[in-house]
Write a protein that holds these residues in place. Sequence first.
Motif, short mmCIF file in Angstrom:
data_model
loop_
_atom_site.label_atom_id
_atom_site.label_comp_id
_atom_site.label_asym_id
_atom_site.label_seq_id
_atom_site.Cartn_x
_atom_site.Cartn_y
_atom_site.Cartn_z
N GLY A 27 0.80 -1.22 0.00
CA GLY A 27 0.00 0.00 0.00
C GLY A 27 0.84 1.27 0.00
N LYS A 28 0.39 2.27 -0.75
CA LYS A 28 1.07 3.57 -0.77
C LYS A 28 1.00 4.24 0.60
CE LYS A 28 0.19 4.48 -5.66
NZ LYS A 28 -0.62 5.22 -6.62
N ASP A 29 0.01 3.84 1.39
CA ASP A 29 -0.11 4.39 2.75
C ASP A 29 1.12 4.07 3.59
OD1 ASP A 29 -1.03 1.70 2.43
OD2 ASP A 29 -1.87 1.75 4.44
N LEU A 30 1.73 2.93 3.37
CA LEU A 30 2.93 2.56 4.13
C LEU A 30 4.09 3.48 3.76
CD1 LEU A 30 4.07 0.64 6.20
CD2 LEU A 30 4.40 -1.06 4.41
N GLN A 31 4.22 3.80 2.48
CA GLN A 31 5.26 4.76 2.06
C GLN A 31 5.00 6.14 2.66
OE1 GLN A 31 7.92 3.56 0.54
NE2 GLN A 31 6.80 1.63 0.74
N LYS A 32 3.74 6.52 2.77
CA LYS A 32 3.40 7.82 3.37
C LYS A 32 3.79 7.86 4.84
CE LYS A 32 1.73 10.98 1.75
NZ LYS A 32 2.41 12.22 1.26
N LEU A 33 3.56 6.77 5.57
CA LEU A 33 3.96 6.71 6.97
C LEU A 33 5.47 6.91 7.12
CD1 LEU A 33 1.89 3.68 8.35
CD2 LEU A 33 1.55 6.09 8.89
N PHE A 59 9.85 -0.13 8.97
CA PHE A 59 10.52 0.82 9.86
C PHE A 59 11.82 0.26 10.46
CE2 PHE A 59 6.51 3.03 9.62
CZ PHE A 59 6.83 4.36 9.86
N ALA A 60 12.05 -1.04 10.32
CA ALA A 60 13.18 -1.68 11.01
C ALA A 60 14.53 -1.08 10.62
CB ALA A 60 13.17 -3.18 10.75
N SER A 61 14.63 -0.60 9.40
CA SER A 61 15.92 -0.08 8.94
C SER A 61 16.14 1.39 9.30
CB SER A 61 16.06 -0.26 7.42
OG SER A 61 14.99 0.38 6.77
N ILE A 62 15.12 2.06 9.90
CA ILE A 62 15.30 3.50 10.17
C ILE A 62 15.22 3.85 11.66
CG2 ILE A 62 14.46 4.17 7.88
CD1 ILE A 62 11.88 5.16 9.28
N ASN A 137 6.74 14.59 23.35
CA ASN A 137 7.09 14.85 21.94
C ASN A 137 7.16 13.59 21.09
OD1 ASN A 137 7.29 17.73 22.17
ND2 ASN A 137 9.22 17.40 23.27
N GLY A 138 6.64 12.48 21.65
CA GLY A 138 6.58 11.24 20.88
C GLY A 138 5.59 11.32 19.73
N GLN A 139 5.81 10.47 18.75
CA GLN A 139 4.99 10.47 17.53
C GLN A 139 4.09 9.24 17.49
OE1 GLN A 139 7.72 11.36 14.00
NE2 GLN A 139 9.19 10.98 15.65
N PHE A 140 2.83 9.47 17.17
CA PHE A 140 1.87 8.39 16.93
C PHE A 140 1.51 8.42 15.46
CE2 PHE A 140 -2.80 6.94 17.56
CZ PHE A 140 -2.47 5.66 17.17
N LEU A 141 1.84 7.35 14.76
CA LEU A 141 1.53 7.22 13.34
C LEU A 141 0.39 6.22 13.18
CD1 LEU A 141 5.20 7.08 12.12
CD2 LEU A 141 3.62 8.95 11.70
N LEU A 142 -0.75 6.73 12.77
CA LEU A 142 -1.98 5.94 12.67
C LEU A 142 -2.39 5.80 11.22
CD1 LEU A 142 -4.71 4.78 13.96
CD2 LEU A 142 -5.57 7.09 13.64
N ASP A 143 -2.86 4.63 10.87
CA ASP A 143 -3.32 4.36 9.51
C ASP A 143 -4.48 3.38 9.62
OD1 ASP A 143 -3.69 3.41 6.93
OD2 ASP A 143 -1.58 2.95 6.57
N HIS A 192 -3.61 12.66 5.95
CA HIS A 192 -3.90 12.46 4.54
C HIS A 192 -5.06 11.48 4.40
CE1 HIS A 192 0.01 14.26 3.43
NE2 HIS A 192 0.40 13.72 4.56
N ARG A 193 -5.83 11.66 3.33
CA ARG A 193 -6.89 10.70 3.00
C ARG A 193 -6.41 9.87 1.82
NH1 ARG A 193 -10.58 10.52 -1.07
NH2 ARG A 193 -12.55 9.41 -0.68
N PHE A 194 -6.55 8.56 1.95
CA PHE A 194 -6.15 7.65 0.90
C PHE A 194 -7.37 6.92 0.35
CE2 PHE A 194 -1.75 8.02 1.96
CZ PHE A 194 -1.08 7.57 0.82
N GLU A 195 -7.45 6.76 -0.96
CA GLU A 195 -8.47 5.91 -1.56
C GLU A 195 -7.90 4.50 -1.71
OE1 GLU A 195 -9.60 7.92 -5.16
OE2 GLU A 195 -10.90 9.30 -4.09
N LYS A 196 -8.75 3.51 -1.44
CA LYS A 196 -8.32 2.12 -1.51
C LYS A 196 -9.31 1.34 -2.36
CE LYS A 196 -6.73 0.31 2.40
NZ LYS A 196 -6.58 -0.08 3.83
N THR A 197 -8.81 0.66 -3.37
CA THR A 197 -9.67 -0.21 -4.18
C THR A 197 -9.62 -1.62 -3.61
OG1 THR A 197 -9.33 1.11 -6.16
CG2 THR A 197 -10.11 -1.14 -6.48
N PHE A 198 -10.79 -2.11 -3.23
CA PHE A 198 -10.91 -3.48 -2.72
C PHE A 198 -11.44 -4.37 -3.84
CE2 PHE A 198 -11.36 -0.80 1.05
CZ PHE A 198 -10.53 -1.43 1.97
#
Length: 256
Positions: A27-33, A59-62, A137-143, A192-198
């Motif tokens: 998913g492109k959403d993972l790249q956006k995260l 995320f393991a490599s960063i 100052n921690g970050q929460f990344l939600l998808d 961001h809003r993502f469109e997803k085709t199922f």
Amino acid sequence: MDTKKDVQQQFGKSADSYVSSPIHKEGKDLQKLLQMVTATGEEELLDVATGGGHTANAFASIVKNITAVDLTPEMLVAAENFIKGNGHQNVRFLQADAENLPFSNEAFDIVTCRIAPHHFPNVNQFIKEVYRVLKPNGQFLLDDNVVPEEELFDHFYNAIEKRRDYSHFRAWKKSEWLRMLELAGFEIYEWHRFEKTFRFDPWCNRMNLSQDEKDKLSEYIQGSDPKVKDKFRIVIEENQVVSFQGEAIVLKAMKR
């Protein structure tokens, strides 16, 4: 049977199909995260409801270390095989409930959670737990998948998800997510809003639906309001649902 046992039962038998699922894996959403996170390489990251492990793997490599948790033991095994198979050695795996995280206060720099909160019966408790375990100052990344603001559309999407997967609890509206997070003390930094085709068949097959269940779900979708068919871009060919379009929200919230 309660929702959490439903989740364990459903995902226990579907674990490997989630690792290989294109919508989860590519998913492109993972790249956006990955674009949204601020990381120096020294962070401790918690991935909640890791599922097939795609987020932790990305995320393991960063970051320095990742703790990947999931309610379902079979999911953790599948995720560990996937992530270690990709050569990452800085991820540990732990069975844990998203609404009762077994960590001390302010233990993590980053918390991620992708395509999972719609299974949580008490999402506000989950948000409180994320806030608790994050450092200042921690970050929460939600998808997660969300529903439109209009009640007709909200009802339709949650109804088809529940019919497909009895462990589905609720996909929330975008406005509900923003409200819940801000009331818990987070500041919304970016979203961001993502469109997803199922695609209907793979979407059903991931939950091991029988042909009879698939036919009934297809009939239900085909019998929906014309406004619903238009909104969700439902494609029907030869009296069968081929695909429909949903949406997801990807956001970064900060603990101030």
